[in-house]
Every structure is written in C-alpha cells, then in structure tokens.
Write a protein that holds these residues in place. Structure first.
Motif, PDB file in Angstrom:
ATOM      1  N   TRP A  36       0.677  -1.127  -0.009  1.00 53.42           N
ATOM      2  CA  TRP A  36      -0.109  -0.091   0.061  1.00 53.42           C
ATOM      3  C   TRP A  36       0.770   1.261  -0.031  1.00 53.42           C
ATOM      4  O   TRP A  36       0.641   2.030  -0.557  1.00 53.42           O
ATOM      5  CB  TRP A  36      -1.061   0.107   1.253  1.00 53.42           C
ATOM      6  CG  TRP A  36      -1.940  -0.908   1.262  1.00 53.42           C
ATOM      7  CD1 TRP A  36      -2.408  -1.589  -0.119  1.00 53.42           C
ATOM      8  CD2 TRP A  36      -2.653  -1.520   2.207  1.00 53.42           C
ATOM      9  NE1 TRP A  36      -3.314  -2.569   0.354  1.00 53.42           N
ATOM     10  CE2 TRP A  36      -3.361  -2.796   1.841  1.00 53.42           C
ATOM     11  CE3 TRP A  36      -2.630  -1.519   3.706  1.00 53.42           C
ATOM     12  CZ2 TRP A  36      -4.527  -3.419   2.629  1.00 53.42           C
ATOM     13  CZ3 TRP A  36      -3.094  -2.235   4.718  1.00 53.42           C
ATOM     14  CH2 TRP A  36      -4.082  -3.320   3.990  1.00 53.42           C
ATOM     15  N   GLU A  37       2.075   1.193   0.868  1.00 54.29           N
ATOM     16  CA  GLU A  37       2.759   2.263   0.764  1.00 54.29           C
ATOM     17  C   GLU A  37       3.589   2.402  -0.625  1.00 54.29           C
ATOM     18  O   GLU A  37       3.549   3.752  -1.064  1.00 54.29           O
ATOM     19  CB  GLU A  37       3.796   2.104   1.973  1.00 54.29           C
ATOM     20  CG  GLU A  37       4.698   3.586   1.913  1.00 54.29           C
ATOM     21  CD  GLU A  37       5.284   3.362   3.427  1.00 54.29           C
ATOM     22  OE1 GLU A  37       6.302   4.081   3.695  1.00 54.29           O
ATOM     23  OE2 GLU A  37       5.063   2.489   4.261  1.00 54.29           O
ATOM     24  N   PRO A 835      -5.461  -9.599  -9.742  1.00 47.78           N
ATOM     25  CA  PRO A 835      -4.052  -9.089  -9.433  1.00 47.78           C
ATOM     26  C   PRO A 835      -3.479  -8.029 -10.261  1.00 47.78           C
ATOM     27  O   PRO A 835      -4.148  -7.751 -11.223  1.00 47.78           O
ATOM     28  CB  PRO A 835      -3.364 -10.379  -9.898  1.00 47.78           C
ATOM     29  CG  PRO A 835      -4.133 -10.958 -10.788  1.00 47.78           C
ATOM     30  CD  PRO A 835      -5.594 -10.802 -10.366  1.00 47.78           C
ATOM     31  N   GLY A 836      -2.476  -7.448  -9.831  1.00 46.00           N
ATOM     32  CA  GLY A 836      -2.037  -6.153 -10.593  1.00 46.00           C
ATOM     33  C   GLY A 836      -1.118  -5.166  -9.692  1.00 46.00           C
ATOM     34  O   GLY A 836      -1.731  -5.204  -8.423  1.00 46.00           O
ATOM     35  N   ASP A 837      -0.056  -4.538 -10.298  1.00 49.63           N
ATOM     36  CA  ASP A 837       0.512  -3.733  -9.462  1.00 49.63           C
ATOM     37  C   ASP A 837      -0.285  -2.770  -8.883  1.00 49.63           C
ATOM     38  O   ASP A 837       0.058  -2.176  -7.683  1.00 49.63           O
ATOM     39  CB  ASP A 837       1.749  -3.200 -10.345  1.00 49.63           C
ATOM     40  CG  ASP A 837       2.728  -4.245 -10.387  1.00 49.63           C
ATOM     41  OD1 ASP A 837       2.840  -5.399 -10.161  1.00 49.63           O
ATOM     42  OD2 ASP A 837       3.656  -4.122 -11.453  1.00 49.63           O
ATOM     43  N   ASP A 838      -1.181  -2.269  -9.494  1.00 49.21           N
ATOM     44  CA  ASP A 838      -2.094  -1.261  -9.188  1.00 49.21           C
ATOM     45  C   ASP A 838      -3.255  -1.418  -8.569  1.00 49.21           C
ATOM     46  O   ASP A 838      -4.257  -0.534  -8.196  1.00 49.21           O
ATOM     47  CB  ASP A 838      -2.182   0.054 -10.142  1.00 49.21           C
ATOM     48  CG  ASP A 838      -0.800   0.468 -10.521  1.00 49.21           C
ATOM     49  OD1 ASP A 838       0.217   0.669  -9.796  1.00 49.21           O
ATOM     50  OD2 ASP A 838      -0.812   1.186 -11.744  1.00 49.21           O
ATOM     51  N   SER A 839      -3.488  -2.709  -8.429  1.00 46.25           N
ATOM     52  CA  SER A 839      -4.985  -3.038  -7.824  1.00 46.25           C
ATOM     53  C   SER A 839      -4.832  -3.097  -6.542  1.00 46.25           C
ATOM     54  O   SER A 839      -4.040  -3.533  -5.843  1.00 46.25           O
ATOM     55  CB  SER A 839      -5.221  -4.512  -8.474  1.00 46.25           C
ATOM     56  OG  SER A 839      -6.263  -5.146  -8.207  1.00 46.25           O
TER      57      SER A 839
END
Length: 979
Positions: A36-37, A835-839
């Motif tokens: 999240w950070e 899934p996903g880096d920005d999900s």
C-alpha cells in the motif's frame, strides 16, 4: 461403482482457487502494508475529484510510550469510519496527530537527569526543552509504526504535531486571541494542585479514586455575642458563651488556614450539654455544644457518648447564630505567636447541608472553591486568603507548630501534616472526635497521587465574561456559545454524550490556563510592572507585539520565548521593555490539543474547507478532556464548536470485566495480538463489540473472534472458487435469472441499505453482524448449499450462468462492504481475483445496487419456502443421525403441507433441489401421526421415503433414468452436460 464405469470427477466444474484456508495473517500482513505504501493508496484516493469532504479530526495520543489496547480500539474505530466514508463516495481524509508537550515527558527527562546525577535546574532551559522534543520525536516514530501495523490508513508521512513550529505559533496566536478579547485574566483562587508535580491541574487532568482520609470533629468556641439581650422564646444568649460550634472535616491540614465557620439559615440547631462521659472521651461533663439537630446524635456517637449522656438545652435559631463570633481552636495557644488569635467570621451560607457532618462547615477559602466564592462575593477575600501551603505541599517554614510538615511526601503518599495538626488540636482540647473515612478523592491522572486545593496566582480564561470579538451568533460568553453549540450544532453518538458534556460545561469554573513547568507553549503575554491584575493596563494588548511573537515562533518554535533578549526583541520600539515583566508559565496542554482545529482543520490544505470537523472520536473520558477543551477553546476564538459530530467509545477491560493493570498481569497489548493472530483479528474484535459500552478482551474472546474470521474466510474462499474464470460474457440479467437468484439479489439489496446506513451511523457491530449472518445463514447454509450442485454438475445452463453472475455480484459487494473492517483479508481476496501492481480493493467504492433488485412479494414467497426447507432438513437429519441414510440425496420425502398457498409456492420451484434430495412428493393430505414435525413451523409434516432408482456416478442423485443414456451411469442432466 462398476469397474467399467468411467470416473467423472474430472468432468465436474469444481471450485478452483489458490486462496489458502489458513490465513497466516501475522506473517503476511506486513507485506500488504509495504504494498500500500509503495503504490501510494492514500494519495491516489485524494486524486478522485468532485467528492464531498468527510474529515475526521484525530484526537492526539500522547507521545510517551508504547500503545495499549485502548489506543488500538480508538484508532481502529477511526479507521473504520475513514475507510467506510471513502468507499461511500466521500473524500475522507485522515491526518494523524500527536500531543507532544507537557509534564509526563518532562518527568522522563528529569528521571534521566537524576540517574546521571544532573540537576534539571542547572541545565539551560532551552537545552532541557530540546531533550523533551527529542524524547517525543522518538516515541512518535514508534507509535506511528504501531498504528500503521494495525492497518490504519492516513497521512502518515505528514502528521500534525503540537510541537511543530507552525503549531506552536498557532497555539500562541490562539492564546493571544483570549488576551485581546478580554477573556484572559490573572487571579488568585483555589485550584487543584499536584504537590508531587508542583503544578496546577485542570479537571481533565484529574481522576477520582477511593482514598482513606483522616476525619476530625473540631471545636470552635463561642467567643462573644453581639447582644446578650434575651431573645423571644429562647432565653438569654449569654448561655452560648463558651459553648462549642463543632465542624467536621476530612482535610485536617486545612484547619491552620481556617478563617470562618458557616451554617445553614434554614436548618434547626440546638444547644446541647454533656451530662456524663465514658473513659477515653474528649468531651467533659458540663461542656456545651451547638449542633444541627438532625446530626447531633450521630456526632455524639462519634465522640463515644451514648444516649442519656447528653441533653438538649434549647433551640438556637439562625438569627441568634448571627450574633455570635467564634475563636479558632488554636487561638492563644502557647507558641502560636498570635497566628490564630483573630475571631473567626460566622455567617450563613447556601452550600451547608444537614445530610452529613454537624450542620456547620469550616471555611478555608484558600483551599475550597465554595468558600472562596462566598467571600469573593462579599468582597472579603483580602481578609480570608492565606498562603500557608507551598508548591511542594509543605506548610510555610514560619507557620507555628506546622512549618516544615508536608501534606504528601515526595512519592504522593500521606505526609505528616494531618497527624501533626490532629495531635496539636488534641493537645489544646480542640477536638471532639476523630476517625478515618474512605471516600472518592481527586488524583492526578499522571502521577496517580492525590491533589489538593491550593490558592495560587494563576492565569484563567473567563467563561462567563463577554468575549469582545463580535462573534455572538451562538452567545456572548464562552459558556453560552458552548452550551448552544452542544444543543444546536453537534450530533452526539451516543446521545448520552450530549448530556455529559452539557452538564460539565454548565457547572464548570473558569479555565485554569497556566502551568508551572518548562516543556510547552508559554503564555505569550506581558504584564505592566507595579500594576494590579484588576487594573485596565495590567496586561499589554498590542497586535504588533503579537505579530512579532507569531513570526518568531513560526521560524524558531516556542523556544524563541526563552532566548536571551526575548523581551527586548518582542517589545523594543513598540513599548518600553523595562515597563513590563515577561510571563513564563506554560499553557495547559489541553489548550494545545484544544487548538488543533486551528492549525490542522483551518490551516492545512488537507484539513477542512470551513475549519470544522465532521467528527471527533475519542473515549468517554474525553468529555472532560479533548471534547471539552476543544469546545471551550474554539468558542473563545471562533464563536462555536469546532466539530459537527462527536462519537465516544468505552474503555477496555479484561475478560472478567476488570480494569487492566500491569500489576495484575491482565493487560492485552496490541502488539501481542497482531503477533499471534494478526491485526485483522484485532480489528474484527472491535467490529464485533459494542463500543458504546466498555469492551472486554482476552484469550478466550480472541479465540471466538478468530473462529468467526475462519468461517467468513471460508465463505470468501468458496466464492473465489465459484467465480474462477468468470467474465462479463457469462453475465445474466437479473430479470432472466431463476427465482432463487432473484431472491438472493433481493437480500443483497436489503443488506446494502443496512450496510450503508450502518456505516453512516457508525454502527459497525450492526454492519458486521448483518453481513456475517448473511454469509453464514443466507449463503453458506442456504444458497451455496443449494447451488453447488448446479455449479459443479450443470453444463452451460442458464441456471449455472445465473448462479455465477450472482457469485460475482456477491464478491464485489462483500469485499467492499468488509474492506473497512478486514483491511488485509479483503485485499487478499481482491488480489486473488484481480491481481496487478496497481490493483486494490481500497481504491474501490461500494457498488451501487439497482433498486429493482428489491422484490417484496418474491421475498415473502421464499421466506415460506425456507420455512418448509427447515422442516424437511430437520426430518432428514434425524434419518442421518440414525444412519438410515448417509446423505440427503438418498431421500425422496413426502411433505404434507396444510396451507395451500405454501404448497403452491413449493410446487412452483424445484423443491427437491432446495432441500437437496433426489425427489420429493408434495401433498395437502393430512400428515399421518408418525410424520416428523417441528413445533415452530405449523402445518408441515414430513414422512421419510428413500429415493427410487440408481445413483448417478457424476452428481450422486438417485434417479430412475440413471443408466439409460449414452454416458454410462449418468442421469439425463449429467449426460447432457458431458455432450
């Protein structure tokens, strides 16, 4: 299964998911925090434009130790609100903050100095303050990580601190508004004083505990009467000369400061004479006493006198009492140096009661507010104020008999002053009786030591003086504005909070703003040399001076006040610095936190557009703390409350309902819970609890919470498996779905309203209970149980596609509904599917629910079907328990239904699928005597019958057509599914 029958297991569409049954939260949660950070979720939410604001203003915890479970409760509740308001469509900002000034931090630094053999007074003041600042900074960093570990969202990189330079500037500016508007004054009056901490305390810094106190009955001899003339009906007043007016007190140490005795004008008093005495009695035969008639008997009992050993001589009416003057019991005592020789004032007062004591009250106006106010109103303070007690709780050194004795010792325990006073009174025949009493007594919440009332010069904010700022919409005085705000401007959750704060502010005295300490924001004002506090020019009121101070604090912090040449710097070229003295008291830290609305809500770009918070949320003790000081401070500077809503929660107790204490070993540390169970379990404990009352926590309770979590996690896991590979192309419109799916959508629509309203009203227990019951009763025990057959065994049927569509809808609703509570688990569930880096589920709002999902008629019908289902499944459970059958699919029960509309409802659906049997017979024929019934469902009887036919080797239903199709050992439905 016959050897030649194929194994159909691989042809079933079984749930597929990698979502683990075991959560492993303690190890996995930190990775989500890092994620999240990394993706900056809090900042990305701020990019959503056009959303209405929701600002929860954080009440600052104190930066001096690890978090306790009460901190966790508070921050988790705040997080529930911020996250749910965000997901309901607001821009919900949360700026965490810390209270950084004050005595506890000073103590810690002083302790460090003492261990090193250093003397605080020998250290430059600014150096000492810098040590305090570093200490606070260290604990802020620790607490910040502890709060973040609980999954609490917020602007953690940029919190507010009361010791930031801008904050110190604004605190000083807010104080100077009190200065400029005429509400600030210096007065000498009794305040709650901590001898251990050597400072005045506000009511918010005091807590009440039982204390055993000395109690004494003291004799004040009648020294004279203004007239000895006989009075109507009572005889010659001269018979009162030499009699004793008796007072009762639980603070013997105040007797040396006595200046008066008061009585009740409306009470019945009498003159009593002792006729006999037992051994060890301080009364003498023939000695006379004036007492309230209602209290005379119990007073004599305390003096060890029995009935018959005293007699009532006559009435002593109030107008006769008014003719008397009294002598202090120490008057004329050898060695007293005339300290107590002046007659004591004797008059009526409204605060005297005849419920306990003697009907007379001893007055030491330097140590009691009621006495102080009486003599203030009489204009006699100069005659009755004493300065016998020093800041360390010791008597002044030159006070006869008592100089050098202490009310409390250095550790806050009973000193020698009370005993010394009692012994001296006994030696001069000044006592009638003595004893001990256990009663509620004020203690400092920091040192836990008793406090005393002590007259000292302090700085006050007058709450009944008109505020000269022209902001009179809600009242002219601070008290008027506060009471109006409470009733007209603030929503209270629970409503009892309104009553508590209203009564406190309605009855409170002026606010003591000054403290005699070092670490904090100073009272930035100057007083004219030689002027009296009552003089108009006593205080320097100059906006140019105020601006200089503000600018210096912005650049250098409050330390600027203590630097060499500060007075000349602030006053030079404006007024003559030599004409003024600089004040060096520091502000009550409650003024610091009470001012946060100005430097957080008003000044920060992520504050509140109008400077007013939507919500303040703290424990119930903050009605006398932060809610209270914030109300007073804002009403003094902005004319109204700084908040629109106030929510309060209870305290945390152990499993048995006892207060937590390190000495008892019953504390529960948040860190321990997160290490054993994970933060989501702690958050779920908060959600399952009624936070409006005191909350219990302990090992067994947490085990129960963990069990609820496991059941919920299994629901989510099943759902994930059921929607594997689902996409929009398989979606079925609600109107085209089977009735069962339409009924589940109706229940979802009902629950959507409950969840939204629950989050809006901060009813987290209600929200979670409704969701949990829906998951366990409507889904796991009903819908999932029924539809698993279609999901596993159907081919590409409308029924299966509709079920998967509903599962998808359920997924989006449940994950977002629960995301504010189970922040880690719902993120895990979400990422398992998306899934996903920005999900992130936390970037998603709660989906809107179509109004046409609600179908009351359909719901009523399915409630009837569910009632019938309960009766049948109960009947089948009996057969299973008796091992007549192994599974419900072996049954084909006959269901006798007395009610025709219910029978019609059951016949309109495939009821055998609803009850998970291979077949069913429905009839209105009367149920035979042997039929199974359950009392709470009238009109339904169930007769067990076994299903006819063979067992399908793919779906396990027992049907007559099994074996008659192309695929060996299958029923028609399974044969068609296999193609």
């Amino acid at each position: 299964m016959c050897a030649e029958t194929p194994d159909y297991k691989d042809t079933l569409a079984l749930p597929k998911t990698d979502f683990p049954m075991r959560a492993g939260l303690p190890k996995r949660e930190p990775a989500w925090l890092d994620r999240w950070e990394k993706i900056g979720i809090y900042d990305r939410l701020r990019e959503k434009e056009g959303r209405p604001d929701f600002v929860l203003h954080d009440g600052p915890p104190y930066a001096n130790g690890n978090l306790h479970i009460g901190h966790a409760l508070n921050k988790v509740l705040k997080d529930f609100i911020v996250r749910s308001q965000q997901m309901l469509g607001h821009d919900a900002r949360y700026i965490p903050g810390w209270d950084c000034h004050g005595l506890p931090i000073e103590w810690k630094i002083e302790e460090q100095y003492r261990k090193k053999g250093k003397n605080k007074d020998e250290v430059p003041l600014i150096d000492f303050r810098q040590e305090c600042r570093k200490f606070a900074e260290g604990w802020i960093d620790i607490q910040r990580e502890e709060f973040k570990r609980l999954g609490v969202t917020g602007n953690w990189p940029d919190p507010y601190l009361t010791m930031n330079f801008h904050a110190e500037r604004v605190i000083a500016e807010e104080f100077m508004k009190f200065l400029m508007t005429g509400t600030l004054y210096q007065g000498s009056k009794p305040v709650m004083w901590s001898p251990v901490e050597k400072t005045a305390l506000a009511e918010a810094e005091v807590e009440y505990h039982d204390k055993e106190s000395f109690t004494i009955w003291v004799k004040f001899k009648v020294a004279s009467a203004l007239s000895n003339a006989p009075m109507a009906g009572v005889g010659d007043a001269s018979d009162l000369l030499g009699a004793n007016v008796v007072i009762w007190t639980t603070t013997p140490w105040t007797i040396p400061s006595n200046k008066a005795v008061v009585y009740g004008a409306d009470y019945s008093y009498g003159l009593y004479e002792v006729t006999a005495t037992p051994d060890e009695c301080w009364a003498a035969v023939g000695e006379r006493f004036i007492l309230a008639d209602k209290l005379a008997a119990q007073t004599f009992t305390r003096a060890r006198l029995e009935e018959g050993q005293w007699t009532r001589v006559r009435d002593v009416p109030a107008d006769e009492l008014a003719t008397l003057s009294l002598a202090h019991p120490l008057a004329g005592a050898e060695g007293s140096n005339g300290e107590w020789d002046q007659p004591r004032d004797f008059r009526a007062a409204d605060f005297v009661t005849d419920e306990e004591g003697t009907g007379f009250v001893h007055c030491a106006p330097s140590h009691g507010m009621e006495e102080y106010e009486l003599y203030r109103d009489l204009g006699m303070l100069d005659q009755v104020i004493t300065y016998n007690v020093m800041d360390d709780g010791g008597f002044r050194a030159d006070l006869p008999f008592f100089g050098g004795t202490y009310i409390l010792d250095r550790k806050g325990k009973e000193g020698n002053a009370n005993k010394t006073v009692i012994d001296k009174l006994a030696s001069v025949n000044g006592l009638l009786a003595r004893g001990k009493i256990k009663h509620s007594y004020p203690h400092s919440w920091r040192s836990k030591a008793p406090v005393i009332f002590r007259n000292t010069p302090q700085w006050f904010a007058a709450i009944d003086r008109p505020v000269g700022d022209g902001q009179d919409t809600y009242g002219k005085t601070i008290r008027e504005r506060a009471l109006t705000s409470i009733d007209q401007l603030v929503k209270w959750t629970p409503q009892t909070g309104r009553n508590r704060l209203y009564s406190m502010i309605e009855a409170r005295p002026d606010w003591v703003l000054s403290r005699q300490r070092a670490w904090g924001v100073p009272l930035t004002c100057f007083v004219k040399k030689g002027a009296l506090p009552t003089d108009d020019d006593f205080l320097l009121r100059n906006e140019e001076v105020n601006q200089r101070i503000a600018e210096a604090f912005e650049a250098e912090g409050a330390d600027a006040w203590y630097k060499d040449g500060a007075k000349d710097r602030f006053l030079g070229n404006i007024v003559n610095p030599n004409d003024y003295d600089q004040v060096f008291d520091i502000l009550d830290v409650w003024f610091d936190s009470g001012s946060t609305h100005a430097f957080v809500l008003r000044d920060r770009p992520d504050g509140a557009k109008d400077g007013i918070a939507d919500l303040y949320l703290e424990g119930t003790d903050q009605h006398r703390g932060w809610f209270h000081s914030s109300m007073l401070q804002a009403c003094g500077t902005t004319g109204r409350a700084p908040y629109r809503g106030v929510l309060t929660h209870g305290f945390t107790l152990d499993e048995k309902g006892n207060k937590m204490s390190k000495s008892l070993g019953n504390t529960v540390a948040p860190e321990d819970v997160t290490k054993q169970y994970g933060a989501d379990i702690l958050r779920l404990w908060v959600a399952q609890s009624d936070y409006t009352a005191d909350l219990r926590i302990g090992g067994e309770i947490l085990k129960g919470v963990a069990d609820s979590y496991r059941r919920l996690r299994n629901t989510m896991r099943y759902m994930l498996g059921a929607v594997a590979h689902y996409d929009e192309s398989q979606k079925v419109d609600a109107k085209d779905m089977p009735e069962l799916e339409q009924y589940i959508l109706h229940r979802l629509a009902e629950l959507d309203t409950v969840v939204r309203e629950g989050y809006k009203s901060y009813d987290f227990q209600g929200v979670f209970q409704q969701i949990f019951h829906f998951c366990t009763l409507d889904l796991s025990a009903f819908y999932f149980d029924i539809r698993k057959d279609a999901l596993y065994c159907d081919g590409d049927t409308l029924r299966r596609r509709a079920a998967r569509t509903v599962m998808d809808i359920l997924f989006h609703r449940l994950t977002t509904w629960l995301a504010p509570i189970l922040v880690f688990t719902m993120e895990e569930v979400w990422l398992e599917r998306f899934p996903g880096d920005d999900s992130s589920v936390h970037l998603t709002d709660i989906p809107e629910t179509p109004a046409d999902w609600l179908n009351a008629d359909l719901a009523a019908k399915w409630q009837q079907i569910r009632r019938a289902r309960r009766a049948v499944t109960a009947a089948l459970e009996v057969q299973r328990t008796e091992k007549v059958i192994g599974a419900s699919l072996e049954a084909a029960p006959v269901v006798h239904v007395a009610d025709q509309p219910m029978l019609d409802a059951l016949k309109s659906v495939t009821f055998e699928d609803i009850i998970i049997t291979s077949d069913v017979s429905l009839t209105t024929d009367p149920a035979p005597a042997e039929a199974f019934r359950i009392p709470e469902i009238d009109g339904i009887g169930v007769v067990f019958e076994k299903a006819d036919g063979e067992k399908c080797q793919r779906c396990w239903k027992i049907l007559p057509d099994v074996g008659q199709h192309a695929h060996a050992g299958t029923c028609k439905r399974c044969n068609d599914a296999l193609g």
